[in-house]
Motif scaffolding. Structure first.
Motif, PDB file in Angstrom:
ATOM      1  N   GLN A  32       0.917  -1.155   0.113  1.00 32.65           N
ATOM      2  CA  GLN A  32      -0.062  -0.094   0.097  1.00 32.65           C
ATOM      3  C   GLN A  32       0.965   1.142  -0.009  1.00 32.65           C
ATOM      4  OE1 GLN A  32      -3.774  -0.201   2.732  1.00 32.65           O
ATOM      5  NE2 GLN A  32      -2.232  -1.602   3.600  1.00 32.65           N
ATOM      6  N   THR A  33       1.931   1.199   0.850  1.00 34.56           N
ATOM      7  CA  THR A  33       2.845   2.593   1.021  1.00 34.56           C
ATOM      8  C   THR A  33       3.631   2.636  -0.267  1.00 34.56           C
ATOM      9  OG1 THR A  33       2.858   2.092   3.370  1.00 34.56           O
ATOM     10  CG2 THR A  33       4.487   3.390   2.672  1.00 34.56           C
ATOM     11  N   TYR A  34       4.408   1.512  -0.968  1.00 34.73           N
ATOM     12  CA  TYR A  34       5.608   1.800  -1.674  1.00 34.73           C
ATOM     13  C   TYR A  34       5.149   1.045  -3.153  1.00 34.73           C
ATOM     14  CZ  TYR A  34       7.936   2.712   2.597  1.00 34.73           C
ATOM     15  OH  TYR A  34       8.496   2.908   3.701  1.00 34.73           O
ATOM     16  N   GLY A  35       3.949   0.430  -3.189  1.00 32.99           N
ATOM     17  CA  GLY A  35       3.595  -0.200  -4.564  1.00 32.99           C
ATOM     18  C   GLY A  35       4.360  -1.768  -4.394  1.00 32.99           C
ATOM     19  N   GLY A  36       4.919  -2.230  -5.483  1.00 31.30           N
ATOM     20  CA  GLY A  36       5.516  -3.171  -5.788  1.00 31.30           C
ATOM     21  C   GLY A  36       6.973  -3.316  -4.960  1.00 31.30           C
ATOM     22  N   VAL A  37       7.134  -4.411  -4.267  1.00 26.89           N
ATOM     23  CA  VAL A  37       8.311  -4.398  -3.386  1.00 26.89           C
ATOM     24  C   VAL A  37       8.693  -5.935  -3.577  1.00 26.89           C
ATOM     25  CG1 VAL A  37       7.797  -2.796  -1.640  1.00 26.89           C
ATOM     26  CG2 VAL A  37       7.124  -5.218  -1.432  1.00 26.89           C
ATOM     27  N   LYS A  46      -9.843  -6.894   4.008  1.00 26.42           N
ATOM     28  CA  LYS A  46      -9.099  -5.359   3.711  1.00 26.42           C
ATOM     29  C   LYS A  46      -8.191  -5.361   2.601  1.00 26.42           C
ATOM     30  CE  LYS A  46      -9.355  -3.867   8.597  1.00 26.42           C
ATOM     31  NZ  LYS A  46      -8.445  -4.002   9.961  1.00 26.42           N
ATOM     32  N   VAL A  47      -7.533  -6.801   2.466  1.00 26.57           N
ATOM     33  CA  VAL A  47      -6.701  -6.985   1.459  1.00 26.57           C
ATOM     34  C   VAL A  47      -7.536  -7.024  -0.066  1.00 26.57           C
ATOM     35  CG1 VAL A  47      -5.109  -8.691   0.223  1.00 26.57           C
ATOM     36  CG2 VAL A  47      -4.729  -8.102   2.721  1.00 26.57           C
ATOM     37  N   TYR A  48      -8.512  -7.723  -0.041  1.00 24.63           N
ATOM     38  CA  TYR A  48      -9.304  -7.697  -1.326  1.00 24.63           C
ATOM     39  C   TYR A  48     -10.086  -6.493  -1.459  1.00 24.63           C
ATOM     40  CZ  TYR A  48      -8.913 -12.583  -2.330  1.00 24.63           C
ATOM     41  OH  TYR A  48      -8.743 -14.088  -2.446  1.00 24.63           O
ATOM     42  N   LEU A  49     -10.499  -5.980  -0.750  1.00 26.84           N
ATOM     43  CA  LEU A  49     -11.113  -4.627  -0.716  1.00 26.84           C
ATOM     44  C   LEU A  49      -9.922  -3.541  -1.408  1.00 26.84           C
ATOM     45  CD1 LEU A  49     -13.701  -2.522  -0.498  1.00 26.84           C
ATOM     46  CD2 LEU A  49     -12.595  -2.113   1.737  1.00 26.84           C
ATOM     47  N   THR A  50      -8.969  -3.607  -1.014  1.00 25.62           N
ATOM     48  CA  THR A  50      -7.932  -2.714  -1.603  1.00 25.62           C
ATOM     49  C   THR A  50      -7.271  -3.023  -2.737  1.00 25.62           C
ATOM     50  OG1 THR A  50      -7.090  -2.448   1.004  1.00 25.62           O
ATOM     51  CG2 THR A  50      -5.753  -1.722  -1.082  1.00 25.62           C
ATOM     52  N   ARG A  51      -7.247  -4.394  -2.978  1.00 25.37           N
ATOM     53  CA  ARG A  51      -6.764  -4.833  -4.472  1.00 25.37           C
ATOM     54  C   ARG A  51      -7.898  -4.473  -5.392  1.00 25.37           C
ATOM     55  NH1 ARG A  51      -5.203 -11.113  -6.237  1.00 25.37           N
ATOM     56  NH2 ARG A  51      -7.363 -11.181  -6.450  1.00 25.37           N
ATOM     57  N   GLY A  52      -9.201  -4.668  -5.106  1.00 21.17           N
ATOM     58  CA  GLY A  52     -10.184  -4.384  -5.968  1.00 21.17           C
ATOM     59  C   GLY A  52     -10.100  -3.024  -6.856  1.00 21.17           C
ATOM     60  N   TYR A  53      -9.625  -2.018  -5.948  1.00 19.19           N
ATOM     61  CA  TYR A  53      -9.310  -0.689  -6.638  1.00 19.19           C
ATOM     62  C   TYR A  53      -8.110  -0.541  -7.591  1.00 19.19           C
ATOM     63  CZ  TYR A  53     -12.413   1.618  -3.185  1.00 19.19           C
ATOM     64  OH  TYR A  53     -13.721   2.091  -2.362  1.00 19.19           O
ATOM     65  N   GLU A  54      -7.406  -1.764  -7.378  1.00 20.22           N
ATOM     66  CA  GLU A  54      -5.997  -1.490  -8.378  1.00 20.22           C
ATOM     67  C   GLU A  54      -6.443  -1.646  -9.772  1.00 20.22           C
ATOM     68  OE1 GLU A  54      -3.020  -0.793  -7.413  1.00 20.22           O
ATOM     69  OE2 GLU A  54      -3.157  -0.639  -5.195  1.00 20.22           O
ATOM     70  N   THR A  55      -5.470  -1.423 -10.672  1.00 16.97           N
ATOM     71  CA  THR A  55      -5.950  -1.770 -12.044  1.00 16.97           C
ATOM     72  C   THR A  55      -5.923  -3.181 -12.568  1.00 16.97           C
ATOM     73  OG1 THR A  55      -3.458  -1.807 -12.729  1.00 16.97           O
ATOM     74  CG2 THR A  55      -4.584   0.467 -12.929  1.00 16.97           C
ATOM     75  N   PHE A  56      -5.161  -3.946 -11.635  1.00 11.51           N
ATOM     76  CA  PHE A  56      -5.427  -5.310 -11.960  1.00 11.51           C
ATOM     77  C   PHE A  56      -6.286  -6.062 -10.896  1.00 11.51           C
ATOM     78  CE2 PHE A  56      -1.813  -4.259  -8.969  1.00 11.51           C
ATOM     79  CZ  PHE A  56      -2.336  -4.923  -7.711  1.00 11.51           C
ATOM     80  N   PHE A  68      -4.141   5.252   4.153  1.00 17.07           N
ATOM     81  CA  PHE A  68      -4.292   4.124   3.625  1.00 17.07           C
ATOM     82  C   PHE A  68      -5.840   4.085   2.993  1.00 17.07           C
ATOM     83  CE2 PHE A  68      -1.179   2.737   6.707  1.00 17.07           C
ATOM     84  CZ  PHE A  68      -0.258   2.568   5.596  1.00 17.07           C
ATOM     85  N   ASP A  69      -6.652   4.882   3.787  1.00 22.00           N
ATOM     86  CA  ASP A  69      -8.110   5.030   3.188  1.00 22.00           C
ATOM     87  C   ASP A  69      -7.997   5.728   1.949  1.00 22.00           C
ATOM     88  OD1 ASP A  69      -9.007   3.477   5.270  1.00 22.00           O
ATOM     89  OD2 ASP A  69      -9.894   5.067   6.493  1.00 22.00           O
ATOM     90  N   LEU A  70      -7.381   6.821   2.143  1.00 20.27           N
ATOM     91  CA  LEU A  70      -7.409   7.781   0.957  1.00 20.27           C
ATOM     92  C   LEU A  70      -6.972   7.444  -0.360  1.00 20.27           C
ATOM     93  CD1 LEU A  70      -7.068  11.389   2.899  1.00 20.27           C
ATOM     94  CD2 LEU A  70      -9.041   9.949   2.306  1.00 20.27           C
ATOM     95  N   LYS A  71      -5.586   6.692   0.105  1.00 21.29           N
ATOM     96  CA  LYS A  71      -4.827   6.121  -1.020  1.00 21.29           C
ATOM     97  C   LYS A  71      -5.669   5.074  -1.703  1.00 21.29           C
ATOM     98  CE  LYS A  71      -1.464   3.222  -2.757  1.00 21.29           C
ATOM     99  NZ  LYS A  71      -1.578   1.967  -3.034  1.00 21.29           N
ATOM    100  N   ARG A  72      -6.271   4.125  -0.867  1.00 23.46           N
ATOM    101  CA  ARG A  72      -7.047   3.258  -1.560  1.00 23.46           C
ATOM    102  C   ARG A  72      -8.220   3.646  -2.368  1.00 23.46           C
ATOM    103  NH1 ARG A  72      -9.054   1.612   2.868  1.00 23.46           N
ATOM    104  NH2 ARG A  72     -11.091   2.374   2.964  1.00 23.46           N
ATOM    105  N   THR A  73      -8.971   4.488  -1.882  1.00 25.79           N
ATOM    106  CA  THR A  73     -10.104   5.027  -2.445  1.00 25.79           C
ATOM    107  C   THR A  73      -9.892   6.133  -3.740  1.00 25.79           C
ATOM    108  OG1 THR A  73     -10.579   6.651  -0.817  1.00 25.79           O
ATOM    109  CG2 THR A  73     -11.677   4.666  -0.570  1.00 25.79           C
TER     110      THR A  73
END
Length: 561
Positions: free
Chosen positions: A145-150, A209-219, A505-510
């Motif tokens: 969430q913070t840095y993207g891919g690591v 939380k993980v699935y909710l956050t991933r759902g917003y990603e391009t993938f 994390f809330d603002l970044k996710r949404t």
């Protein structure tokens, strides 16, 4: 497991300190390798996994809360890069803190998983491994969430290799879910308030939380939101929010209510063990979200003057919302006690433990947004006998973070009291030390995760039901379907979760970080987010220290840096 991989040299020293910490627990100078092959020695590794949570959450909360719509700089400067974005570069102060601490956690778990294959095989070994995998998943989730891919590093390391590659965010999410699915299959079902350990409810909550956050990603896919809703409901398990909000964070001179029936997972602290080294073993959560209160000379708790609530955050509450007076110290009290002929006035703590309740006075009162002129007149009249000689009435709009530009005296920003340690084990002069637990997951938030997941899954009526359960407990009217959207959910999360290490994390996710931070944080403009290549600085930069130590110079930096 002969292959040895390490992510970066800077973390290696921390890994070594982790081993030192664990080995200090070994008795009779038995070598660590032999110790960990016993059931009792393996338990030391499990304990160390939990202990590393204190390194992630126990210090300052800049990476969790600064630079958002809810909290802004007051009198005390915050790290300019993280709080304002204009000066955010890979070498900025505090940027590397989660990068380091999360990989410390990951390495500790990797060591645990390695020894799980060679240690004494006991009936609860699988459960312990499941707990460890949950903790590793949580660390990777914070990182992605913070840095993207690591880099994904899942093997026990014993020596540094200074060349490493970067995995994609999609690959990191796959790793997180793999760990959590394995964890869900093996952890126990005992109540967290009893065991204090990762259980199936905690794993379901994190999966949501993980699935909710991933759902917003391009993938991400729409099924991510459906799964998030399902996992959230599994974590809720039909339990209503029946503990009064005032009791969730109740702090008294005789004890706290951190391990209540709605706490799903937390970082736990013990007063007895913390007292041996309070400045390192305690946490700093109570230190923020307030103005400076006068410190040792007034007997008040030591507070910083940053991450102060914004006027937006303070204005989220309506009349009758029980969360207002539970979250904020709406009255700062004083008490004057004469001992051996000498009078001493103490501030703030008389709220919790007055020596003579009849002598307690109100030094500061913070007027809520809904007060009318008639309400002010009525309050002043009703409390005339309670007002101190130096009483200050703070009108609405004159105690948010932005008001410090006009008046930044002590107590001129309303204090957040929900994290108060009413019975600290160390004096104010010791510094920002608390032994309250840091609650990472609780049932009220899980309802809001479910609300958001159902909304994004296209089932808003069910999502609204979940959100209104939170509002019911707060004592306010139900939200309507017409107003139920992401902005409303973010407002409700703001009301419910002040200071609970969620907001960035809330603002970044949404996808609302730029819009909301620039609208409500007086220090931030939308242009602050524009990076050197024209890309927006949404992710935090990969720390420069990590890049400098990496012999693979093809390791990509995040956009905007």
């Amino acid at each position: 497991m002969k292959k040895i991989i390490i992510i970066l040299g800077i973390v290696m020293a921390a890994f070594t300190s982790c081993s030192d910490y664990i080995e200090e627990e070994s008795l009779s100078y038995v070598p660590a390798d032999e110790t960990y092959k016993t059931a009792s020695g393996f338990q030391l590794l499990i304990n160390a996994n939990y202990a590393w949570l204190k390194g992630i959450y126990g210090g300052n909360p800049w990476l969790f809360e600064s630079g958002t719509d809810m909290y802004a700089e007051g009198r005390t400067p915050e790290p300019a890069g993280l709080s304002q974005y204009t000066l955010l570069i890979p070498s900025s102060s505090n940027v590397d803190e989660l990068y380091i601490s999360c990989y410390q956690q990951i390495q500790s778990v990797n060591k645990t998983l390695y020894y799980s294959t060679v240690t004494e095989q006991t009936s609860n070994l699988g459960m312990l491994v499941g707990e460890a995998r949950y903790l590793r998943a949580n660390a990777y989730f914070l990182l992605v969430q913070t840095y993207g891919g690591v880099p994904i590093v899942n093997e026990h390391v014993t020596a540094p290799i200074l060349s490493f590659t970067r995995n994609t965010a999609e690959e990191v999410y796959t790793q997180i879910i793999t760990d959590l699915e394995a964890s869900l299959a093996s952890v126990g079902t005992g109540a967290y308030a009893t065991t204090g350990k990762v259980n199936k409810r905690a794993v379901n909550d994190l999966l949501a939380k993980v699935y909710l956050t991933r759902g917003y990603e391009t993938f991400g896919t729409p099924t991510d939101f459906t799964k998030a809703a399902s996992y959230a409901d599994a974590a809720i398990a039909g339990q209503a929010l029946n503990i009064p909000f005032s009791q969730l964070f109740a702090a008294t001179a005789t004890g706290d209510n951190d391990l209540n029936a709605e706490t799903i997972f937390s970082v736990q602290y013990d007063k007895a063990s913390t007292s041996t080294d309070p400045t390192r073993l305690g946490n700093n959560q109570f230190y923020y979200f307030s103005s400076y209160l006068g410190g040792s000379e007034t007997g008040a708790p030591l507070r910083s003057y940053n991450l102060c609530p914004t006027t937006y955050a303070l204005g989220l509450y309506e009349k009758g919302d029980k969360r207002w007076e539970t979250t904020f110290m709406t009255e700062v009290l004083e008490e004057t006690v004469t001992t051996n002929g000498a009078a001493k006035t103490t501030l703030y703590y008389p709220y919790y433990r007055p020596t003579n309740p009849a002598a307690v006075k109100v030094r500061h009162f913070y007027e809520p947004k809904w007060f009318t002129p008639a309400d002010k007149t009525a309050w002043l009249a009703a409390n005339a006998s309670r007002r101190a000689a130096t009483f200050v009435y703070h009108p609405w709009g004159e105690y948010g973070a932005d008001h410090t530009l006009i008046d930044n005296r002590d107590c001129y920003t309303i204090p957040v009291k929900k994290f108060d340690d009413a019975n600290p084990t160390t004096p104010v002069s010791t510094g920002p030390v608390s032994t309250r637990d840091i609650i990472l997951s609780r049932l009220g938030e899980t309802y809001l995760i479910a609300a958001e997941a159902y909304l994004k899954a296209g089932i808003p009526t069910t999502g609204l039901d979940r959100l209104n359960e939170v509002r019911r407990r707060a004592g306010v009217a139900n939200a309507t379907l017409g107003e139920f959207n992401i902005d409303y959910i973010l407002d409700e999360r703001g009301r419910e979760l002040v200071g609970e290490y969620k907001r960035w994390f809330d603002l970044k996710r949404t996808g609302t970080l730029v819009a909301r931070a620039s609208l409500y944080n007086y220090k931030i403009k939308a242009a602050n987010f524009v990076g050197i290549d024209g890309a927006l600085k949404i992710l935090r930069p990969i720390p420069q220290t990590a890049l400098d130590l990496n012999q693979n110079k093809d390791f990509p930096q995040n956009p905007g840096y």
